[in-house]
Design a protein around this motif. Structure first.
Motif: not given
Ligand code: ATP
Length: 416
Positions: A272, A274, A289, A295-297, A299-300, A343, A345
């Protein structure tokens, strides 16, 4: 419709709309439609924009249709008095306008599916030049119109102006004319690279300058290069580029972006990602995005624009900011470690810089950017760079470079 069309027809695109010429609306159709056409082996050789004037449209359609095998026209198919493309085209090809029962049926069905009758003003869109074919519009009202070419006059396709309507209609109109086209990717080699300036590329692979019977197209954009090769030396040049710049190649298809490749590399290893962004204000997160399924990889991200957010959210120490400044590899490193911690990540990226026009110092001019990537594991990569250009260009280049560094980290991490 029967067609005596050549396999690789030259084409012109005519954009209709006064709003395109007075700066109210920026054209999108040329890029989107040319892509559809070139994907079918149809080469666009000319594009022109004209206002909503029947005379101008008529003149342009007549002239372009006399020179090109196919003319694609967008805009001005609606029901209002400034929508004059169909009448103007009928005049250009010297055919009368006639009400088309098929077009009327299409409009009625469309309105029935929306639970209402067709407003009388809309029925005007059923008027098309004699012998033309209406093509049902999957996303809007106005049918597309195709006029089969004849001696001295190429095929003509009329599309609505809305890009969201023109794009899905064009393939249907091409199909109605029997112009499925050839596959332009046959024998074509595509290499998409990041972080290789054009000058470095041609110095590293001098054969690109004298390609001997091979078409070479090199398209740069913000730290990335798209190379398309077609012809006798394509295989050799492709091997040379791979040998010299292998780790910087992120895709061999024009349909696969850097962001999608990053997503594939992360998802393939269950990792994941971030981000912590300062000068790019979330642009890198936006680009990531844009990739479907992010969204699968992903996080934000944290847009840590101010020092207070850098310290409060990312735990960048105040003393570090005082000593090195917010634009420093020390700060980028603290940001990347901070966002990874925040996060949870496996991989994170951070970017901080001076996009300008203000904020520069003699030591740190506009365009100075520090970047960092952390993970997988303990891996940490930092870079200080200087990007040129105005604010927007610097931000775009910085976001693109950060994503390139993330790709580099993931690819190098795979090499034993
Ligand atoms: P409709 O029948 O749906 O009204 P139309 O064919 O009459 O469509 P226009 O009225 O010319 O199309 O344009 C519809 C919208 O699409 C307008 O907002 C216009 O600004 C926009 N538009 C037209 N041409 C382009 C273009 N080349 N690029 C981007 N937007 C465009």
């Amino acid at each position: 419709m029967a067609s005596s069309y050549r396999p690789s027809p030259p084409c012109a695109v005519l954009l209709v709309g006064s709003e395109l010429l007075d700066g109210r609306v920026g054209d999108l159709n040329l890029r989107l439609l040319s892509r559809i056409l070139s994907d079918r082996g149809i080469t666009v050789l000319e594009s022109r924009a004209v206002p909503d004037s029947a005379d101008r449209i008529s003149e342009a359609v007549a002239e372009l249709a006399s020179r090109y095998s196919l003319v694609v026209v967008t805009g001005g198919l609606g029901p209002t008095c400034d929508d004059v493309t169909v009448e103007a085209t009928a005049a250009a090809v010297r055919r009368p306008l006639e009400s088309s029962p098929e077009a009327e049926q299409m409009l009625k069905e469309k309105y029935r599916s929306w639970g209402s009758g067709v407003p009388p003003s809309v029925l005007r869109q059923a008027l098309i030049p004699r012998g033309a074919l209406p093509v049902s519009n999957p996303t809007g009202t106005a049918p597309g119109v195709v006029i089969s070419g004849e001696a001295g006059c190429g095929h003509i396709i009329l599309l609505p102006g809305f890009p969201s309507e023109a794009v899905p209609l064009l393939p249907l109109c091409l199909g109605a004319l029997g112009l499925q086209g050839c596959d332009p990717s046959a024998g074509r080699r595509v290499l998409r690279l990041w972080g290789v300036p054009e000058s470095t590329l041609i110095e590293g692979v001098p054969g690109l300058q004298e390609p001997e019977g091979t078409e070479v197209s090199i398209l740069p954009s913000y730290g990335r290069l798209d190379i398309v090769l077609k012809g006798a030396s394509a295989d050799r040049l492709e091997s040379e580029i791979k040998e010299r710049f292998g780790l910087r190649i992120y895709s061999t298809s024009l349909d696969i972006s850097l962001e999608e490749t990053i997503g594939g590399l992360l998802a393939g290893r269950g990792l994941k990602l971030s981000l912590a962004e300062s000068c790019t204000g979330g642009l890198a997160a936006k680009l990531l995005t844009d990739a479907p399924g992010a969204s699968a990889w992903f996080l934000g991200g944290v847009t840590a624009y101010s020092d207070s957010v850098k310290t409060a959210l990312l735990r960048v120490p105040g003393e570090l900011l005082e000593k090195h400044g917010a634009v420093s590899s020390e700060c980028a490193t603290a940001m990347v470690l901070g966002v990874r911690r925040l996060t949870g990540s496996d991989v994170a990226g951070a970017v901080t810089g001076i996009a300008g026009p203000g904020g520069a110092t003699p030591e740190k001019p506009v365009g100075t950017v520090s970047l960092a990537v952390s993970g997988p594991g303990d891996r940490l990569v930092t870079e200080d760079r200087r990007f040129r250009g105005v604010r927007g260009a610097i931000r775009s280049a910085a976001a693109a470079w950060l994503l390139g560094m993330i790709h580099g980290t993931l690819v190098e991490g795979e090499i034993p």
